[in-house]
Design an enzyme around this catalytic site. Sequence first.
Site, mmCIF file in Angstrom:
data_model
loop_
_atom_site.group_PDB
_atom_site.id
_atom_site.type_symbol
_atom_site.label_atom_id
_atom_site.label_comp_id
_atom_site.label_asym_id
_atom_site.label_seq_id
_atom_site.Cartn_x
_atom_site.Cartn_y
_atom_site.Cartn_z
ATOM 1 N N ARG A 10 16.103 -7.326 1.066
ATOM 2 C CA ARG A 10 16.347 -7.907 -0.265
ATOM 3 C C ARG A 10 17.049 -6.908 -1.165
ATOM 4 O O ARG A 10 16.722 -5.732 -1.160
ATOM 5 C CB ARG A 10 15.011 -8.200 -0.953
ATOM 6 C CG ARG A 10 14.323 -9.544 -0.742
ATOM 7 C CD ARG A 10 15.111 -10.757 -1.052
ATOM 8 N NE ARG A 10 15.677 -10.890 -2.382
ATOM 9 C CZ ARG A 10 15.329 -11.816 -3.261
ATOM 10 N NH1 ARG A 10 14.370 -12.663 -2.991
ATOM 11 N NH2 ARG A 10 15.954 -11.901 -4.410
ATOM 12 N N GLY A 30 8.842 -0.613 -6.605
ATOM 13 C CA GLY A 30 8.635 0.822 -6.400
ATOM 14 C C GLY A 30 9.855 1.479 -5.773
ATOM 15 O O GLY A 30 10.283 2.554 -6.178
ATOM 16 N N TYR A 87 14.202 -14.099 9.261
ATOM 17 C CA TYR A 87 13.218 -13.566 8.321
ATOM 18 C C TYR A 87 11.836 -14.197 8.534
ATOM 19 O O TYR A 87 10.848 -13.497 8.741
ATOM 20 C CB TYR A 87 13.733 -13.806 6.904
ATOM 21 C CG TYR A 87 12.814 -13.293 5.821
ATOM 22 C CD1 TYR A 87 12.610 -11.926 5.667
ATOM 23 C CD2 TYR A 87 12.165 -14.169 4.959
ATOM 24 C CE1 TYR A 87 11.771 -11.447 4.670
ATOM 25 C CE2 TYR A 87 11.328 -13.702 3.954
ATOM 26 C CZ TYR A 87 11.127 -12.335 3.815
ATOM 27 O OH TYR A 87 10.298 -11.866 2.844
ATOM 28 N N HIS A 165 8.152 0.697 6.192
ATOM 29 C CA HIS A 165 7.150 0.544 5.132
ATOM 30 C C HIS A 165 5.826 -0.016 5.636
ATOM 31 O O HIS A 165 4.850 -0.064 4.893
ATOM 32 C CB HIS A 165 7.707 -0.350 4.015
ATOM 33 C CG HIS A 165 8.782 0.317 3.229
ATOM 34 N ND1 HIS A 165 8.558 0.927 2.017
ATOM 35 C CD2 HIS A 165 10.098 0.525 3.502
ATOM 36 C CE1 HIS A 165 9.691 1.458 1.573
ATOM 37 N NE2 HIS A 165 10.641 1.219 2.457
ATOM 38 N N ASP A 366 -2.647 -1.925 6.419
ATOM 39 C CA ASP A 366 -1.628 -1.877 5.377
ATOM 40 C C ASP A 366 -0.828 -0.599 5.585
ATOM 41 O O ASP A 366 -1.425 0.466 5.806
ATOM 42 C CB ASP A 366 -2.317 -1.837 3.999
ATOM 43 C CG ASP A 366 -1.488 -2.549 2.937
ATOM 44 O OD1 ASP A 366 -0.263 -2.624 3.104
ATOM 45 O OD2 ASP A 366 -2.084 -3.015 1.944
ATOM 46 N N LEU A 370 0.189 0.395 -2.292
ATOM 47 C CA LEU A 370 0.512 1.061 -3.544
ATOM 48 C C LEU A 370 -0.443 0.672 -4.664
ATOM 49 O O LEU A 370 -0.598 1.417 -5.635
ATOM 50 C CB LEU A 370 1.953 0.739 -3.948
ATOM 51 C CG LEU A 370 3.004 1.207 -2.934
ATOM 52 C CD1 LEU A 370 4.402 0.828 -3.396
ATOM 53 C CD2 LEU A 370 2.935 2.719 -2.733
ATOM 54 N N VAL A 371 -1.118 -0.486 -4.515
ATOM 55 C CA VAL A 371 -2.065 -0.913 -5.552
ATOM 56 C C VAL A 371 -3.141 0.162 -5.756
ATOM 57 O O VAL A 371 -3.508 0.491 -6.885
ATOM 58 C CB VAL A 371 -2.681 -2.285 -5.183
ATOM 59 C CG1 VAL A 371 -3.868 -2.603 -6.067
ATOM 60 C CG2 VAL A 371 -1.621 -3.382 -5.290
ATOM 61 N N ALA A 372 -3.625 0.731 -4.644
ATOM 62 C CA ALA A 372 -4.665 1.760 -4.741
ATOM 63 C C ALA A 372 -4.173 2.930 -5.593
ATOM 64 O O ALA A 372 -4.910 3.473 -6.440
ATOM 65 C CB ALA A 372 -5.038 2.249 -3.347
ATOM 66 N N GLU A 374 -1.646 2.830 -7.810
ATOM 67 C CA GLU A 374 -1.396 2.372 -9.191
ATOM 68 C C GLU A 374 -2.693 2.376 -9.996
ATOM 69 O O GLU A 374 -2.721 2.777 -11.161
ATOM 70 C CB GLU A 374 -0.798 0.955 -9.177
ATOM 71 C CG GLU A 374 0.609 0.907 -8.609
ATOM 72 C CD GLU A 374 1.124 -0.507 -8.354
ATOM 73 O OE1 GLU A 374 2.244 -0.639 -7.856
ATOM 74 O OE2 GLU A 374 0.401 -1.477 -8.649
HETATM 75 P P1 ADQ Z 1 3.117 -4.771 0.043
HETATM 76 O O1 ADQ Z 1 2.459 -5.359 1.241
HETATM 77 O O2 ADQ Z 1 3.741 -5.724 -0.859
HETATM 78 O O3 ADQ Z 1 4.189 -3.664 0.451
HETATM 79 P P2 ADQ Z 1 1.677 -2.835 -1.800
HETATM 80 O O4 ADQ Z 1 1.964 -1.488 -1.326
HETATM 81 O O5 ADQ Z 1 0.281 -2.986 -2.233
HETATM 82 O O6 ADQ Z 1 1.915 -3.943 -0.684
HETATM 83 O O7 ADQ Z 1 2.662 -3.152 -2.988
HETATM 84 C C1 ADQ Z 1 2.493 -4.256 -3.747
HETATM 85 C C2 ADQ Z 1 3.218 -4.138 -5.071
HETATM 86 O O8 ADQ Z 1 3.203 -5.423 -5.650
HETATM 87 C C3 ADQ Z 1 2.521 -3.206 -6.030
HETATM 88 O O9 ADQ Z 1 3.464 -2.480 -6.758
HETATM 89 C C4 ADQ Z 1 1.730 -4.141 -6.954
HETATM 90 O O10 ADQ Z 1 1.658 -3.709 -8.281
HETATM 91 C C5 ADQ Z 1 2.507 -5.421 -6.885
HETATM 92 N N1 ADQ Z 1 1.552 -6.551 -6.909
HETATM 93 C C6 ADQ Z 1 0.618 -6.826 -6.000
HETATM 94 N N2 ADQ Z 1 -0.080 -7.911 -6.376
HETATM 95 C C7 ADQ Z 1 0.437 -8.288 -7.537
HETATM 96 C C8 ADQ Z 1 0.120 -9.354 -8.437
HETATM 97 N N3 ADQ Z 1 -0.833 -10.221 -8.166
HETATM 98 N N4 ADQ Z 1 0.874 -9.459 -9.529
HETATM 99 C C9 ADQ Z 1 1.852 -8.597 -9.761
HETATM 100 N N5 ADQ Z 1 2.170 -7.583 -8.990
HETATM 101 C C10 ADQ Z 1 1.472 -7.438 -7.880
HETATM 102 C C11 ADQ Z 1 4.714 -3.094 1.675
HETATM 103 C C12 ADQ Z 1 3.675 -2.628 2.679
HETATM 104 C C13 ADQ Z 1 2.731 -1.657 2.022
HETATM 105 C C14 ADQ Z 1 3.510 -0.486 1.429
HETATM 106 C C15 ADQ Z 1 4.646 -0.981 0.553
HETATM 107 C C16 ADQ Z 1 5.561 0.155 0.135
HETATM 108 O O11 ADQ Z 1 2.963 -3.744 3.209
HETATM 109 O O12 ADQ Z 1 1.772 -1.184 2.935
HETATM 110 O O13 ADQ Z 1 2.647 0.299 0.643
HETATM 111 O O14 ADQ Z 1 5.438 -1.931 1.249
HETATM 112 O O15 ADQ Z 1 6.078 0.818 1.217
#
Ligand code: ADQ
Length: 719
Positions: A10, A30, A87, A165, A366, A370-372, A374
């Site tokens: 994307r 991010g 995809y 990722h 996972d 990144l939530v952890a 953040e």
């Molecule tokens: P994701 O599986 O999307 O990413 P994560 O790393 O948690 O998982 O990132 C999610 C992002 O989306 C965070 O920035 C979070 O703030 C945002 N987000 C999540 N839920 C949300 C909500 N309900 N509303 C708004 N924002 C929300 C993939 C991999 C991960 C890896 C990342 C980066 O699966 O393991 O950490 O890529 O490499």
Amino acid sequence: MSRLLVVSNRLPVTVSAAQGEAIVTPSMGGLSTGLRGPFERSQGLWIGWPGDLSKLGDAARASALKELQALRTLPVELTADELRQYYEEFANGVLWPVFHYLLDRIPVHSGGWEMYRRVNAKFAAAVAAQYRPGDTIWVHDYQLLLLPGMLREQLPDARIGFFLHIPFPASEVFRMLPWREDVLRGMLGADLIGFHTPSYARNFASAVVRLLGHEPVVDELNVAGRKVRFRAFPMGIDTETFTAKVEPSDESFRPRPGEHLLLGVDRLDYTKGIRRRLSAVERVLQRRPDLRGKLRMLQIAVPSREKVTAYQDYRRRVEEMVGAINGRCSTLTDAPIHYMYRGFPQEQLIELYRAASVMLVTPTRDGMNLVAKEFAAARTDGDGVLVLSEFAGAAEEMPEALQVNPFDVDGMAQAIEQAIDMAEGERRSRMAGLRARVLRFDVHKWAEDFLAALTDVELGAPALPTPPLAAGEVAEAARAAALAGRRVVLLLDYDGTLVPIAPRPELAAPDRELLRLLEELSIKTCLSVHVLSGRPWQDVERWLGGLRINLHAEHGLYSRIDGHWRARGAAPEDLREKVLATLERVSANTPGSHVELKAAGLAWHYRLAEREQGAHQARELRLHLRELLVGTPLEVLTGDKVVEVRPRGVHKGLIAHEILRPGDLVIAVGDDRTDEDMFAAAPEGAFTVKVGLGATAARSRVHDVAGTRGLLRALAERL
Ligand code: ADQ
């Protein structure tokens, strides 16, 4: 500074239409935040899918494309069919579950692979069209695993990085993928491959050894003479955003004194462990009636991959569960689980992170999560507890969190209780540890570290690739030398050079064609033919003894010149016994391997052993033998799928020195590491020829044994 070409599935933008006009909004994920610095500084270009532009009218489409260009993004447009198969069906339907260990989710029939390959090729064409020499290409994630390999073919000199990722699974799981070798070869097109954690890097190395036979040295692989580095670069977050002050919007969700707010924030994905988490919360409520009415769980699930059936099913099951738990545990005034199926603006997310008493991040797998991070960054008050799955990549960097096994629902319930009851002192001390690391290793540092490592990698293609041998020219030069009265010396390795590598040493007898060729060469008076082999002299004598050529066995420990064998060194008997005992022990533990006893040396061969185990045992064995042989007249030699012990200091280079006289025209041919000694000893003007792939100091290369024989034939004809 080298221009950065970022490639991801994307583009970091959202295209929407309003009143016939297209609006292109940069989305602040991010990744785009982390890359902003290097991207801007290098005047970079981002290549990826822009979203569906097909619904835009002509004018809106033209304006969207213009805006995309202004943002230095290049759209790779995909048809509905391409998108569905590449995809949804393949990347999200097959790769995502396999890489997250969810084997029961792999569909029985998946038709997406061919389209996955085609779309990766489409991306490759788009990148190649933009590439200018000196650019750095950085490819992202599991949708584009084949892209680095395709780019390497089209741009052999390009500097290419790849970052995964999601997790790289254990090789036991990875090898279930029917297209596993293609996927690995695709990734190995990069010069640098990055993972979130050292365990993923280890899993990758293990899959590469096992499936392709390339043995890593620390963090480096040699792939057909090209260096490929792989290691962990744990991704961080944009800490500035999450530590910033935000205006409070709605305070009502803040827990009052005595109340506890549990928070879950995820993409709605079956890897995030939302159902087990909810189940653990229910168990807490059952075990602790005192918490009823005081404990609330807020689960925010942002819609994701809504066209994929598995995601639709998962959503239904999560929502049914929320309903069921609330049905069982609500009080007249309150329901314990608040569930919202939508995305939240970042500012509100930050508020929620700050309001939560306990953050529940409990994915079953996972890549990082990144939530952890953040959550920890957002806790500028230094309080709050993080409950974190040990199967999130983030767990390797966040030991101060309460780590849980998400498959152990009871254990998770206990951890939630422990978090609720935790004293403030402990909460603060754990949070301080978490925050220090999260703030220090942010997403900017991640991007910088990766790009610095990519810049450091010696460029993929060797500076001067070894050119193919021109056999006719060599034969002509030999003829001219002979006519001028010079001696022509032919130095030939045996296995892999004159005969193909055989699965077991005793199966490598010479065929009739080879014997005839050597015989023909042996009667040329201007020519001195030497075969330099690593084999025992008895083998060499049995196979080639009838020819009037010079023979050298055991890498030169034995030589037959003018018909007589003589030895150059021997191993002390007691030491030989010790080494033999060690080799036999290793051999007994490694099916498919065997010990070869030579006259002076000993060898352990593992060509037929399972590749990973063979490589592992060879590494251990080398270490052990080196220690055992310190200060003795024996040394360890590493060959192709063989570990050898032999008297010190004798090698093919030494023999070459003994044979050669000033004025000789030398032609040396070999395939193994031990033949490099021979190439090094060859005088200036010599023709040195490497057989097969791999790094070499030889001046030219032939593909295989047939290439060597072509050279011998040319010599036989012209001399
Ligand atoms: P994701 O599986 O999307 O990413 P994560 O790393 O948690 O998982 O990132 C999610 C992002 O989306 C965070 O920035 C979070 O703030 C945002 N987000 C999540 N839920 C949300 C909500 N309900 N509303 C708004 N924002 C929300 C993939 C991999 C991960 C890896 C990342 C980066 O699966 O393991 O950490 O890529 O490499």
